[in-house]
Design an enzyme around this catalytic site. Structure first.
Site, PDB file in Angstrom:
ATOM      1  N   SER C 295       0.923  -1.473  -0.345  1.00  0.00           N
ATOM      2  CA  SER C 295      -0.308  -0.312   0.177  1.00  0.00           C
ATOM      3  C   SER C 295       0.979   0.831  -0.155  1.00  0.00           C
ATOM      4  CB  SER C 295      -0.861  -0.168   1.125  1.00  0.00           C
ATOM      5  OG  SER C 295      -1.631  -1.126   1.001  1.00  0.00           O
ATOM      6  N   HIS C 370      -6.836   0.591   6.732  1.00  0.00           N
ATOM      7  CA  HIS C 370      -6.404  -1.203   6.708  1.00  0.00           C
ATOM      8  C   HIS C 370      -6.362  -1.512   8.007  1.00  0.00           C
ATOM      9  CE1 HIS C 370      -5.413  -2.139   2.672  1.00  0.00           C
ATOM     10  NE2 HIS C 370      -4.859  -1.296   1.860  1.00  0.00           N
TER      11      HIS C 370
END
Lengths: 454, 454, 454, 454
Positions: C295, C370
């Site tokens: 990410s 997340h």
């Protein structure tokens, strides 16, 4: 032929104008077939094919017979062309000349059938045409060339690579399910409720379909997922039996396999179906280890009757012959059949399966089918099918054939080459107990000995 | 054969051990084929077939050639059997003896191919095998028997009745769309954006699929829905052209038809596809009245070069010959081509289409295809394809063939019987203006006269 | 707003008749909405809904703004009714009176949106309407009640139980694939070829669909099946990377997750998607043990700029501040960045992720997503995204978040309750190395301490 | 409640430990619901939802009642919050404060149901829960708030825009067809053969499905394609009736409409279904001009009994009252009923439909349904349903309601606004012939007058 259609035929024969009409109709169908074979037919295949098929569909049974006669007379190879091509090839055995022989020896009928197949529904009609040919083949042996042509095309069109295996369950369209009810012959499906039980979680049903016969199963198989090999069929068919957990099963029992298309007789699918289904089940249920059938012995009853006298004529056989008298009572199996009767019948059945032949192969058709597929004879089950049909045809006995996936190929090969029958030790022993076995040994037969397997 | 593979072959020939390896591989493939033909192969068809196919797939081009040689040598009919069966038939021309001739004359190769087809993906591999055979046929004419066997099977398997017409649009899976981009040869598809324009509301695309070749289009056709018959192809292909209302269209222009499977060459689908698509479009758009193509004249350019001298040799032709010098400049069409050039080229093209033959049929392959399907020659269009390919091959000219549904069958029949070409009055007249026409008349040709149609 | 639409607005404002026309159009749309709310509307819901939707679709941006104003003014609850019902409930706190409060407090807008949804395509238009509302919310805070109504309906309609997870691959219709190309924002899809690589055997792509938005993905995720956790994204995106065997993979790398429907912002799907996909992959590939992301840290770059001065102001920070000067050169990463720079940036990034907050939560939006889903911070990767965007936004750094399926629920809970961030020991240690950490400790912060996990 | 479950309840009440177990079970279900509402529940919605649903499924009827009580007690809005928010809004009637009122007035139950719906099968269980609530509502009026919450959610989830109309025919999976057999209540489906007749070419059947209830029809309608409006139902249901050509039909007779989901009672689908089906049929059969029902008058029989005395009390009524004595014989209709009886019953029925009210609407429930949909009363049919049920409930009479597509909206509107009943001239006249009509006129009623239509 039922009474009504017999009457109709009679009238037709007696009635010249009826005969004339039939001839006219058959002629018309043939002419449409000829148009389909022409140049015009080539460009508008489907249109002409449709017209010809429609004309065929309108033919009565008698009209169809005339039509078949014309198919033989007018769409066969030209003998002079064949001989001339053969001469050419003899003189000069070149590839070209061989291709020419191939060309002229191929019946125009095949090309005709090929073109008829271009219309929607063509395949279905051609399958029906073959059904008609087969039905009349005995009285019209000359139609066998039509049969040969159709078999060749069907083998090609219905190549196993084109078949699609589909699971049949309660989500299947009713239009397909009703055909299962209609066609199932081994263990009749009495109702939709009956069918539903056969499609529950502890059962499986699979069918082969072909793209050209949509919504028409070609052959289907019914399977029960069980613990151990089933010894009787009624518990499997019982509507009120509890649905068991399929994950707990270790055996797949193939208890019925049915061909739906009479017109595809002899095109082999059943062999393939069993193998594909065993594969599917093996993937879905990794705990399943055994694949076995629970099968009738359809020829046993008739054979039993045929050997009565022979049995009675020997000392050993006489006692057996006596005990078989039980069977003369329709309700015998309700009267607590004696252990003696059971022992006698089971050894007779084992003997029948292992030693009674039709040519080099077993006399029993179901045995020929499964042994030819590479299965082995595993076990004979007493009072395994107590339906009326079961009692009459096989004295209530059923047999387990075992498909050991690792042995199937070997078994098949030795069966095809030497007609060798693989059977369990127990079954081989049973057969030896039969009084007829001694007779046979005395006759020093040289027939292939069944191979015992444990 | 491209340079690289030529080199590879050279090395192989020069290198004995390479040769030996190839032979070993080809032999192995053949042995697997023989196993498939055995009894064992029968019962486990798919398994053996898969192994044999895998061995084939591994063969290099050179190995494949050896494999083909072995297919000819070891899977052909036995000449002695053929002659013996022919003798039998001559002696007794019965059905049985004829069936026997048929049996022995049928190459074992066909049965082999039939069994190979039982494995998943079998059909695709067999189509690829035929592509290989066709590619080498010129240098290996003995392979033609392999070709003949495959053609016979393919005609059967790919019977039009088994084909499924599917509309291709932007909802079609990418795996199929990318094949359109790959195969389209007439008017190359430059990008996904280009493809998308060809699938908009005022366009249609259809393809035939076969169940045995899932996700592989067999042949596809691209259609534009227009007002009137299109006279040029670039406007149809223009990415920025506005999308028009298909309901307002009165004409379906077939502007490209592409066969995707080289291995199915000669199995006729195109004819059928056009008719099925015309049907579909007629149902979706009842206002569509005309079905026409916008087609190249691929042989025109080469023919033009070939007749230059002949033209120059006559008084009438000399002027024409002069004006054709324009074409020597690559950029000629940008230099405002003269009306004279246009008139000359158009009458030459009309003459080419109507009077220049290859045997009894038109010399131009596209003309043979559409006329053979029953279409008629309608119109010659000036500067209709100004792509580089269009200018080179046909001097930018394109032709409209018209499919009049009512006439298609008649046209086809007279084409097949008498090779009669149906053309519009205007086009017939154009052809007469060509100086070569006079020459030909003087030569009092007896060739079939084109039939004028209005 | 682009120049063209700005100009259009200017003209509209300047041009009284333009303004009048807009008002007329918005009024007309509102009147059709009122008709839909009437008795007639009830019986012919779909017809009226269609008309109202069509009127909405025709509104320009300025017209839509007027329409929103009217939605607030004319479809809100009646304050007097609300207060009256509240009084009734206060006097007699019965169920009936509470239901009455519920009834009058529910905005008629909700019923309007409910009815608009009855027309085909209604959901899509309402999603578009919310996009418009969100876009203008800053300058029109009074529209938030429209937003609140739509959010409530969307939460209900787009209940996770109604979403369907679909695998996206090269068999997916082009109409869906082109949307992936369009929407993918994290790692732009450059072409169909690029997309194709992302759908090969060693990649997976899944999307959620809703029955009311056919052919419109709501959110999709791209996964690479790898050995070990990926430390850089370019190798995953490389068109020429070899396709590896997915059966050999032990890790699923989620490298991109994209929401397609701006109008569904805030309706949570992403959380669910990751879990469903992890499940699917776990079933297809039992050998996959790890689920991790690769990410970006989108807020890192901007934060870095913002703390430059603070860094420069301390002794420890000054050296870091010096090394950061490297970054001023656009091409810095090509100049072999020093180990020092790497160490500094990585500890700064760890510090940023663990200690820099927006309210009680991490300042970085991807971290919030997340961590809120129950993932944990696992690893910081140096030069993991060397695309221009990657270098600018995150100095080329990317982060792995790990989804340990057994811990996800605990992590989520402690994140929601105490905003506790679970991070690996290594990352926690890295953050401590940052000079800013000392400052913070000195400031005796009371903020939640990240929980170290190994 | 059947005897068995009554006994069970008795035992439960009598048996304290049984009671305790029930309470424990209900409590456990509630606790799982609370867990689902927690933070942990948010992240693992489906898991928690599944557990909670499973606990609900295990509850007996008595346990479910306790569960409902707890749902009311523990998942309702907090009165103090509601009043506080109301005060806030009164003090400052801002949008924010109104949103706050909306927030606190929304029962937590709704959020609970929303989360339960995230698990697979959630919708089905919630529909079943509402069925339980409705069943007990009479004795537990406090459950109405649960009902209100579910209705609000169901209106949203089962928005007509999400329903899918599917044709039901013999290709439909058996799992769906058996539900038709199960649910059809108006004209019972006796067998699969009976069902099959209703799905032949001259019949149509359509059902609504919702993505969240796969394989479960929500409502279905049976249609006969006829020439002219049917006057009796038995011919339509006759298994042996010949299948007619649907292309020749000019009328679509809706002869049965059945809701399958008791738990969706009050969510209006029937209205929509009729309109959608009329549309579908209009497209498939452009020659169909009339859409009509053949409907029972379920309240007529009971009403007839209730007015016997009133009839007998007037001069005009006495004769009618006499002729009604026929009906006392069960087999009356087999005894050639007199023309007098027919005339009397038909005018009584017309009077019943037009003038007998329940509040402002017709007393007959079927009349309320169709008139509310915008249909008009067209014709009363004598001996139209001679099944036992038909004779008992409606004296064998059935009614045609006519759906004139052009009038439906007007009719609906005037029905909703003024409860105006649109009837044919003939039917209006019939009602006037009834002796009770005179009584009513004498009473100078002010009720809405039926509107005559030709």
């Amino acid at each position: 032929m039922d009474a009504a259609s017999f009457l109709k035929r009679l009238i037709v024969s007696a009635n010249p104008s009826g005969r004339a009409r039939l001839t006219r109709q058959a002629r018309k169908a043939i002419e449409l077939c000829q148009a389909l074979m022409s140049d015009r037919g080539e460009v508008s295949g489907a249109v002409h094919a449709r017209a010809a098929l429609a004309a065929c569909d309108e033919l009565s049974e008698a009209g169809m017979a005339l039509f078949f006669d014309l198919l033989v007379a007018e769409f066969s190879p030209d003998p002079r062309q064949v001989l001339r091509a053969a001469d050419g090839y003899r003189a000069q055995p070149t590839q070209e000349n061989l291709l020419e022989v191939q060309r002229v020896v191929a019946p125009p009928r095949q090309e005709l059938f090929h073109r008829l197949n271009m219309a929607p529904g063509g395949s279905a009609t051609l399958v029906a045409i073959r059904r008609g040919v087969l039905k009349g083949l005995k009285s019209h042996p000359e139609w066998r060339v039509i049969d040969a042509d159709l078999v060749q095309l069907f083998r090609s069109w219905f190549n196993p690579g084109f078949l699609k295996l589909e699971r049949i369950d309660w989500r299947t369209p009713a239009i397909i399910l009703e055909q299962l009810i209609h066609y199932e012959a081994v263990h009749e499906i009495a109702s939709w409720t009956d069918l539903r039980r056969r499609l529950e979680a502890d059962r499986r049903c699979f069918a082969f379909f072909h793209p050209a016969l949509p919504e028409q199963p070609i052959i289907f198989i019914e399977v029960a997922l069980t613990k151990g090999i089933s010894a009787a069929v009624q518990p499997l068919l019982d509507l009120d039996s509890p649905v068991t957990d399929p994950e707990a099963a270790d055996t797949a029992m193939f208890y019925s396999i049915t061909s739906c298309q009479e017109g595809l007789r002899g095109i082999p699918f059943g062999n393939l179906l069993i193998k594909r289904v065993a594969q599917e089940l093996g993937q879905e249920f990794p705990r399943i280890r055994q694949f076995a059938t629970l099968s009738p012995v359809p020829g046993f009853g008739a054979w039993l009757t045929s050997v009565k006298d022979q049995l009675a004529s020997t000392v050993a056989g006489r006692a057996v012959s006596e005990s078989l008298k039980w069977l003369e009572d329709d309700q015998w199996f309700k009267r607590k059949p004696s252990a003696r009767l059971q022992a006698d019948l089971m050894s007779l059945c084992a003997y029948y399966l292992l030693w009674v032949k039709q040519g080099p192969e077993p006399a029993d058709s179901v045995a020929r089918f499964h042994l030819g597929n590479g299965a082995q004879l595993e076990r004979i089950n007493w009072l395994a099918d107590i339906s009326q049909q079961g009692l009459q045809r096989c004295a209530g006995i059923m047999v387990n054939y075992l498909y050991r996936l690792g042995d199937v190929e070997d078994n098949h090969e030795s069966y095809v080459r030497e007609h060798r029958v693989v059977a369990s030790r127990q079954l081989t022993k049973l057969a030896r107990d039969c009084p007829l076995f001694a007779d046979q040994v005395n006759a020093t037969t040289t027939r292939a000995t069944p191979a015992a397997k444990n």
